[in-house]
Design an enzyme around this catalytic site. Structure first.
Site, PDB file in Angstrom:
ATOM      1  N   GLN A  84      -4.385  -1.791   9.815  1.00 33.49           N
ATOM      2  CA  GLN A  84      -4.360  -3.110   9.179  1.00 33.49           C
ATOM      3  C   GLN A  84      -4.989  -4.176  10.087  1.00 33.49           C
ATOM      4  O   GLN A  84      -4.668  -4.271  11.269  1.00 33.49           O
ATOM      5  CB  GLN A  84      -2.916  -3.483   8.830  1.00 33.49           C
ATOM      6  CG  GLN A  84      -2.762  -4.773   8.060  1.00 33.49           C
ATOM      7  CD  GLN A  84      -3.378  -4.708   6.660  1.00 33.49           C
ATOM      8  OE1 GLN A  84      -3.274  -3.721   5.941  1.00 33.49           O
ATOM      9  NE2 GLN A  84      -4.042  -5.784   6.268  1.00 33.49           N
ATOM     10  N   ASP A 132     -11.110   2.656   4.497  1.00 35.05           N
ATOM     11  CA  ASP A 132     -11.428   1.217   4.462  1.00 35.05           C
ATOM     12  C   ASP A 132     -12.943   1.000   4.459  1.00 35.05           C
ATOM     13  O   ASP A 132     -13.403  -0.105   4.169  1.00 35.05           O
ATOM     14  CB  ASP A 132     -10.851   0.539   5.722  1.00 35.05           C
ATOM     15  CG  ASP A 132      -9.658  -0.346   5.396  1.00 35.05           C
ATOM     16  OD1 ASP A 132      -9.458  -0.667   4.209  1.00 35.05           O
ATOM     17  OD2 ASP A 132      -8.938  -0.711   6.350  1.00 35.05           O
ATOM     18  N   LYS A 154       0.845  -1.207   0.000  1.00 33.69           N
ATOM     19  CA  LYS A 154       0.000   0.000   0.000  1.00 33.69           C
ATOM     20  C   LYS A 154       0.873   1.247   0.000  1.00 33.69           C
ATOM     21  O   LYS A 154       0.631   2.202  -0.749  1.00 33.69           O
ATOM     22  CB  LYS A 154      -0.931  -0.021   1.217  1.00 33.69           C
ATOM     23  CG  LYS A 154      -2.043  -1.038   1.076  1.00 33.69           C
ATOM     24  CD  LYS A 154      -2.748  -1.358   2.391  1.00 33.69           C
ATOM     25  CE  LYS A 154      -3.738  -2.504   2.189  1.00 33.69           C
ATOM     26  NZ  LYS A 154      -4.305  -3.012   3.441  1.00 33.69           N
TER      27      LYS A 154
END
Ligand code: NDP
Length: 292
Positions: A95, A118, A51
């Protein structure tokens, strides 16, 4: 059978995003993404690095936090709050999964919904349900929907079976497909571990989306002749023929299923690259909105 090349579609989308980033830069704004990892899970570490790397390739600003596994809940929430207030950061991603002593939902709820790229914050979950235009949609289902659109697969009126009902993939996937508009208007069935006669249910699908986390679980008898199959699964399994002794496979038994399909995504090179592309898309969206 057509192979849906997610890697190529993702590359095309990343080129478009690069142009958007350049336009924002001309207006004095650089999209910024903060990626936070707690602990040293090797797969998570690899995702975080990739990422970060993609951000740099697109000319975006990226901050990577690799915190020790012993990081406390309070420390993590304090970092999230700091990033909420940081004007250089438009997207915040913690994460998953964090170590067990951390309450993941409390951390997600600490993220400013306007920076929740997200799409896991309850405000964004509700916005997806409502079909709100400014919702942040979770990257994997958003990537699957975009892949169907780019591959010219008509969803309107199609019967889609979504295999899996997680908050990250299955549930938002079903919501996106049932919404009105491009990539939507489908008749959706959601199947899971309690579904009776799973293979028969899956066989009714014009489009089958597998997201269960079980290597090569979907066999040829789950798939109708001429169906489109999207394989979300990423599973590492033993393989003595490779240098590492392992390989990645999806949730679909590709070799036996592919010959029956009108189109299918491979693993790797299918949904995976789309997920990262959609994360970049969401971050640019966040920057555009916050820039006003
Ligand atoms: P979860 O474990 O959160 O959810 C799995 C879902 O599958 C659950 O709803 C579960 O049902 C269902 N399920 C599990 N076993 C069976 C079974 N035997 N029969 C029917 N249903 C079953 O997984 P995720 O949604 O997070 O991930 C799914 C897969 O997608 C994984 O392989 C993951 O690695 C991959 N993934 C890939 C991404 C990408 O970028 N390509 C991103 C995110 C995930 P129940 O609810 O009843 O327990």
């Amino acid at each position: 059978m057509n192979l849906i090349n997610g890697k190529a579609v993702a590359q095309k989308i990343l080129l478009e995003i690069r142009t958007e980033v350049e336009k924002l830069k001309l207006r004095g704004h650089v999209p910024g993404l903060a990626v936070v990892l707690v602990g040293d899970d090797p797969a998570s570490r690899a995702y975080v690095r990739s990422k970060d790397k993609t951000c740099h390739e697109l000319g975006m600003y990226s901050q990577k936090f690799e915190l020790p596994a012993a990081t406390t809940q309070e420390e993590l929430v304090a970092l999230v709050r700091k990033l909420n207030a940081d004007p250089a950061i438009h997207g915040i991603l913690v994460q998953s999964p964090p170590p067990p002593h951390i309450d993941e939902s409390a951390v997600i709820e600490a993220i400013d919904p306007r920076k929740d790229v997200d799409g896991f914050h309850p405000v964004n979950v509700a916005k997806v349900v409502l079909g709100a235009e400014d919702a942040f949609v979770p990257c994997t289902p958003l990537g699957c929907q975009r892949l169907l659109i780019e591959a010219g697969v008509e969803t309107a009126g199609a019967h889609v079976v979504v295999l899996g009902r997680s908050m990250i993939v299955g549930k938002p996937m079903a919501l996106l497909l049932m919404q009105k508009g491009p990539g939507g208007d489908a008749t959706v069935t959601v199947a899971h571990s309690r579904t009776r006669d799973l293979a028969a249910v899956c066989r009714t699908a014009d489009i089958l989306i597998a997201a269960i986390g079980k290597p090569e679980f979907v066999k040829a008898d789950f798939v109708k002749e001429g169906a489109v199959v999207i394989d979300v699964g990423i599973n590492r399994v033993a393989d003595a023929s490779t240098a590492s002794g392992t390989k990645l496979v999806g949730d679909v038994a590709f070799a036996e299923v592919a010959p029956k399909c009108r189109a299918i995504t491979p693993v790797p090179g299918g949904v995976g690259p789309m997920t990262i592309a959609m994360l970049m898309h969401n971050t640019v969206q966040a920057c555009t909105r916050l820039a006003g």
